[in-house]
Write a protein that holds these residues in place. Structure first.
Motif, PDB file in Angstrom:
ATOM      1  N   LEU A 148      22.624  17.576   9.756  1.00  0.00           N
ATOM      2  CA  LEU A 148      21.928  17.308   7.987  1.00  0.00           C
ATOM      3  C   LEU A 148      22.243  16.337   7.119  1.00  0.00           C
ATOM      4  N   ALA A 149      24.468  16.545   7.230  1.00  0.00           N
ATOM      5  CA  ALA A 149      25.290  15.920   5.986  1.00  0.00           C
ATOM      6  C   ALA A 149      24.560  14.746   5.962  1.00  0.00           C
ATOM      7  N   TRP A 185      31.567  18.041   7.330  1.00  0.00           N
ATOM      8  CA  TRP A 185      30.793  19.480   6.790  1.00  0.00           C
ATOM      9  C   TRP A 185      30.780  19.590   8.592  1.00  0.00           C
ATOM     10  N   ALA A 227      21.512  14.012   5.048  1.00  0.00           N
ATOM     11  CA  ALA A 227      21.278  14.048   3.602  1.00  0.00           C
ATOM     12  C   ALA A 227      21.657  12.831   2.791  1.00  0.00           C
ATOM     13  N   VAL A 239      17.467  13.227   2.444  1.00  0.00           N
ATOM     14  CA  VAL A 239      16.667  14.796   3.208  1.00  0.00           C
ATOM     15  C   VAL A 239      17.460  15.217   4.119  1.00  0.00           C
ATOM     16  N   PHE A 240      16.466  16.014   4.346  1.00  0.00           N
ATOM     17  CA  PHE A 240      17.601  17.352   6.572  1.00  0.00           C
ATOM     18  C   PHE A 240      16.878  16.663   7.370  1.00  0.00           C
ATOM     19  N   SER A 241      16.784  16.078   7.979  1.00  0.00           N
ATOM     20  CA  SER A 241      16.409  15.545   9.218  1.00  0.00           C
ATOM     21  C   SER A 241      16.928  15.191  10.273  1.00  0.00           C
ATOM     22  N   PRO A 242      17.895  16.165  11.542  1.00  0.00           N
ATOM     23  CA  PRO A 242      18.290  15.648  12.244  1.00  0.00           C
ATOM     24  C   PRO A 242      17.910  14.871  13.134  1.00  0.00           C
ATOM     25  N   CYS A 289      26.009  23.639  15.871  1.00  0.00           N
ATOM     26  CA  CYS A 289      25.255  23.951  14.793  1.00  0.00           C
ATOM     27  C   CYS A 289      24.771  22.800  13.485  1.00  0.00           C
ATOM     28  N   GLN A 290      24.626  21.530  14.280  1.00  0.00           N
ATOM     29  CA  GLN A 290      24.070  20.754  13.737  1.00  0.00           C
ATOM     30  C   GLN A 290      24.531  20.323  12.737  1.00  0.00           C
ATOM     31  N   ALA A 291      25.480  21.139  11.562  1.00  0.00           N
ATOM     32  CA  ALA A 291      25.634  20.851  10.282  1.00  0.00           C
ATOM     33  C   ALA A 291      25.979  19.047   9.842  1.00  0.00           C
TER      34      ALA A 291
END
Lengths: 586, 128
Positions: free
Chosen positions: B17-18, B118, B21, B26-29, B12-14
Motif C-alpha cells: 500500500l505504501a 512503512w 501510494a 492510490v491504494f492498490s496491492p 499485512c501488506q502495508a
C-alpha cells in the motif's frame, strides 16, 4: 471519496445480481461497517422475519478506511438477523476479505433470497457469478477454502461455512483464512439456510482518498505515535491470551460453567504457554499490530487460541491442557462453530451431567468427550442434536435454567459479571445478546482502578463504551487500537475529505446503538430480556477477588433504570420519539 | 539493498500500500512494485515476498537501454518502447506496465524505499 460508491446486491433466488449507488446520506450519518450495515439491513428487512427464511438478508459492509494503509482497518462487518437470539446480529471478521471487496469496487454486498441448490458466489471485480457447490457441501471450512483457492486462484479472498452452517446450527460462524471468524449468533446458519457455501472475492481496483499526501502524513503520524505504542503492542507481544492471567487475578475467569472465577489450572493455558508453542505472528490486512498467534502443539495447528476460546473452552470446561484446547479450537474453526457458544454449551452439559440432571457423558476436565463434541454439534448427531441448539434450548428441555449462561439466547463470553458489575450491564444491554464487544468495562473495573463491585458510574461507562465501539466498528477499525475519538476524527477526515469532529463520531455511535435497539424493540425485546442468568444474582463465587459475592438483583435493576434514563429510553427500554428524532433515525 | 525476511513478515501488506501510494497516488496491492503473498495449508502458514534485489536482468535484456542500474533499476520512460521484455525477464515477477504498456520498475524510491519505511515489523529492510 473514501467510498467505492456502489453496493452489490446478489439475489440467490433468481441467481442474479445488480448494483446500486451507495446511499450517501446514510454514509454521512453511519460512516460504514457496523453503522452502515445495520442501517441497510434494518431498511431492507422487517424485525418479524424468520432468521432462517429467504426473507432474511446478509449485509457485508466495508468502510471509508477499507483498503487504505490506515492501521487496523482490515475488517469486514456482517449484519443479519440472528437465529440464536432473534435480535439484529452484527459480527466482524478480520483477514483480507473486507478490503478485497472494496478493491472489487463495492462498499458493501447484500445477499438476498435462497438458492435451490448449494452454490458459492464469485465476485471478480464487476463480474459476479454463482456456481454449484454440491462437491463442497458437507466439507469443512478448511477444505472449502483450500479447494476454492486452488480452483479460482491464490489471490481470491474467501469466507465460507462448514458443516455447522449447512446444518443450520445457531452457533455456526463464517470462517476466513482458515482461522478467522465472524463468530457469534449463527451467521453461518443464515448462509446455510440460503444454501450459500462460500463467497470468493478478487478486486483489482484502486482505493482513493481525497489527498493522498495528507492522508499518508496523518496516518503515518498516528501509526507511529498512537498505534505502535505500549498501549497497543500487547497485541503483538502476546495477543489476547494475555487476558487469561489478568482475568484469573481479577477473579473473573469463567471456570466450570461460571461456578467460579479462578481456575487452578490457568498456567497451562495462559499467554506464556501459548507463546511457548507459537510458530509465527499474523496480521490482518494493513494491520501493524499483528495480534494473531499461529501455534503448533503436537499435530494440532491453529491461529489462536484467542482469550475467549481459552476461557470458554478451557477453564470454563475445566480443561487445563493447552493442546486439547488447540484441537477443540481448530475443529470448531473447520466445522464453522463459534468457540464461545460451543465452549459454553459443553460446559453446561458437563454441569448437568455432574449434577445428575441429564447424562451427556461428559464431566469437567475430561478431554475425550470434550474433543468429540464439536463434530457432534456441527452435524447434530447424538448429544450434539440438543447441544447444537445452545444452552437456552438445553436448559428448556432438561433443566438447569438458573445456570444456563446466556442472555437473549446468546452464550456469555469470558468475563464473569459477579466480579465486574458494569460488564453485567454490558451483557444485558448488548444489541445481540451476551457480547463482550459492545462495551468492555472490565478494562476499567476488573483490570483497572474502578471498583468492580458497585453500580455507581457504570451506566455511563457502559453507554460510553457502546457508542465508542459502535463508531469504531463503523469506521472500520479493530478493537485493539485504543484510538481516541479525536484521532479517529482525524483519520475519518482525511479518508472522506470532509471535516469530521469527535463529537460527530460520538453522536454517530449513539445513532447506531439506537438503530439496533429500535430493530430489537420492534422484534419484541423489552426490559425483561435485558437481564442475566439467575446464577449471577443468586449464587456466590467461591474463590478469588470476588469470592463470596453475588451480584444483587436490586442493584442491577437500579442500574438498568439509570442506563435507560441516561439513554433517553423509557422504563421498558424503548427509545423515545424525541430521542429518535434528535438522532435523525427514521 | 532491499531485504525481505519471510519469518518476520506478518502479511499485512502495508508495504504494497505504501508503494502504490508513493508511486501511483492510490491504494492498490496490484499496482505496487513488490508482491506479498500469504500461503495457507492445513499444516502450515507462510508469507512469500517478491521484491527487487537489483539483479540487473531487466537492464541487461532491455533492447533500447532504457533501464540503467543506479541505486536500483532506473527507467527512462522516453526511451521505453513498451516491448515487455523486462517484465518477462524479471525473476520476481514485479515489473508492471503503465497505461501505455511502458515498464514500471521498483527504483527503491531513490534510496529511501516507502515499503520498508512503512513495514511495522522490520520484515522488509533497506540495508546499506
Amino acid at each position: 471519496m473514501g467510498y467505492a460508491g456502489k453496493v452489490l446486491f446478489i439475489d440467490l433466488t433468481s441467481g442474479t445480481s445488480r448494483t446500486e449507488e451507495l446511499n450517501r446520506e446514510w454514509a454521512r450519518l453511519y460512516f460504514g461497517g457496523k453503522g452502515l450495515g445495520v442501517k441497510y439491513f434494518a431498511s431492507l428487512t422487517g424485525p418479524g422475519i424468520d432468521a432462517l427464511s429467504p426473507d432474511n438478508k446478509v449485509v457485508l459492509m466495508t468502510g471509508p478506511l477499507a483498503g487504505t494503509i490506515a492501521p487496523c482497518s482490515g475488517r469486514l462487518s456482517v449484519t443479519t438477523k440472528s437465529p440464536a437470539s432473534g435480535t439484529i446480529l452484527e459480527c466482524g471478521v478480520g483477514g483480507t476479505v473486507g478490503p478485497e471487496i472494496k478493491f472489487a469496487g463495492y462498499d458493501g454486498i447484500v445477499i438476498e433470497g435462497r438458492s435451490d441448490a448449494p452454490v458459492y458466489a464469485v465476485i471478480d471485480d464487476d463480474k459476479v457469478t454463482l456456481h454449484p457447490a454440491g462437491d463442497l457441501w458437507g466439507r469443512g471450512c478448511h477444505d472449502t477454502e483450500l479447494v476454492l483457492k486452488e480452483r479460482l486462484g491464490e489471490e481470491f479472498r474467501i469466507v465460507s461455512i462448514g458443516q455447522a452452517g449447512e446444518n443450520l446450527v445457531p452457533m455456526a460462524c463464517l470462517t476466513s483464512e482458515l482461522y478467522r471468524q465472524a463468530g457469534r449468533g449463527g451467521i453461518g446458519a443464515v448462509f446455510g439456510s440460503k444454501h450459500l457455501k462460500a463467497l470468493c472475492v478478487r478486486g483489482t481496483k484502486p482505493v482513493r482518498v481525497p489527498n493522498i499526501a495528507e492522508f499518508m502524513k496523518v496516518v503515518g503520524e498516528l501509526m507511529r505515535e498512537d498505534c505502535l505504542t505500549d498501549t497497543n503492542l500487547w497485541a503483538r507481544t502476546d495477543g489476547t491470551p494475555l487476558l487469561v492471567e489478568a482475568s484469573n487475578s481479577a477473579g473473573i475467569l469463567p471456570t466450570r460453567n461460571f461456578q467460579d472465577g479462578v481456575f487452578e489450572g490457568f498456567k497451562a493455558i495462559n499467554s506464556e504457554s501459548v507463546r511457548n508453542v507459537r510458530q509465527r505472528k499474523n496480521a490482518c490486512f494493513a494491520c501493524t499490530l499483528a495480534c494473531g498467534n499461529y501455534v503448533r502443539a503436537g499435530e494440532a495447528v491453529v491461529e489462536g487460541p484467542e482469550y475467549e476460546t481459552l476461557a470458554l473452552a478451557g477453564s470454563n470446561c475445566g480443561i487445563s491442557d493447552l493442546e486439547a484446547v488447540i484441537r477443540f479450537n481448530a475443529a470448531c474453526d473447520d466445522l464453522g462453530l463459534d468457540t464461545i457458544s460451543a465452549g459454553n454449551v459443553v460446559a453446561f452439559a458437563m454441569e448437568l451431567t455432574e449434577k445428575g440432571i441429564h447424562d451427556f457423558g461428559m464431566r469437567f476436565g475430561e478431554i475425550r468427550p470434550y474433543l468429540e463434541a464439536p463434530a457432534l454439534i456441527a452435524n447434530r448427531e447424538g448429544i450434539g442434536a440438543d447441544l447444537a441448539l445452545g444452552v437456552r434450548h438445553v436448559a428448556g428441555k432438561y433443566g438447569g435454567r438458573e445456570f444456563a449462561m446466556e442472555v437473549k439466547g446468546l452464550e456469555i463470553p469470558g468475563y464473569e459479571p459477579r466480579g465486574a458489575w458494569g460488564m453485567g450491564l454490558a451483557y444485558a444491554t448488548s444489541d445481540r445478546g451476551a457480547c463482550h464487544m459492545r462495551a468492555w468495562p472490565v478494562a476499567d473495573e476488573a483490570y483497572g482502578n474502578i471498583d468492580p463491585f458497585t453500580i455507581e458510574g457504570k451506566a455511563a461507562l457502559v453507554i460510553g463504551g457502546q457508542h465508542y465501539n459502535a463508531i469504531k466498528f463503523s469506521m472500520i477499525l479493530c478493537d485493539f487500537w485504543a484510538i481516541s475519538l479525536e484521532n479517529m476524527a482525524r483519520v475519518a477526515s482525511v479518508a472522506t475529505g470532509r471535516h469530521v469532529t469527535a463529537w460527530e463520531l460520538e453522536r454517530a455511535g449513539e445513532r447506531i446503538y439506537n438503530t439496533t435497539r429500535l430493530f430489537n424493540v420492534r422484534a419484541g425485546f423489552r426490559r425483561a430480556a435485558d437481564t442475566l442468568p439467575d446464577r449471577i444474582f443468586k449464587e456466590a463465587l467461591k474463590t478469588g477477588r470476588a469470592a463470596g459475592r453475588i451480584y444483587p438483583k436490586g442493584e442491577f435493576d437500579r442500574m438498568l433504570s439509570e442506563y435507560y434514563a441516561l439513554r433517553g429510553w423509557d422504563e421498558e427500554g424503548v427509545p423515545t420519539p424525541a430521542k429518535l428524532e434528535e438522532l435523525e433515525i427514521s | 539493498m532491499l531485504k525481505f525476511y519471510g519469518d518476520r513478515c506478518v502479511g499485512c501488506q502495508a508495504c504494497q500500500l505504501a508503494c502504490s501510494a508513493e508511486k501511483m497516488g492510490v491504494f492498490s496491492p496490484g499496482l505496487s512494485l513488490l508482491k506479498i503473498s500469504a500461503r495457507f495449508s492445513k499444516t502450515d502458514r507462510s508469507v512469500l515476498g517478491f521484491v527487487c534485489d537489483a539483479c540487473g536482468r531487466c537492464a541487461n535484456v532491455c533492447p533500447v537501454e532504457a533501464i540503467v542500474m543506479d541505486c536500483g533499476p532506473k527507467i527512462d520512460p522516453a526511451l521505453c518502447t513498451a516491448c515487455g521484455l523486462c517484465a518477462e525477464e524479471c525473476p520476481q515477477g514485479i515489473v508492471l506496465e503503465d497505461e501505455e504498456g511502458k515498464a514500471r520498475i521498483c527504483d527503491f524510491c531513490g534510496g529511501s524505499p516507502a515499503c520498508a519505511g512503512w513495514c511495522p515489523v522490520e520484515a522488509l529492510r533497506w540495508e546499506v
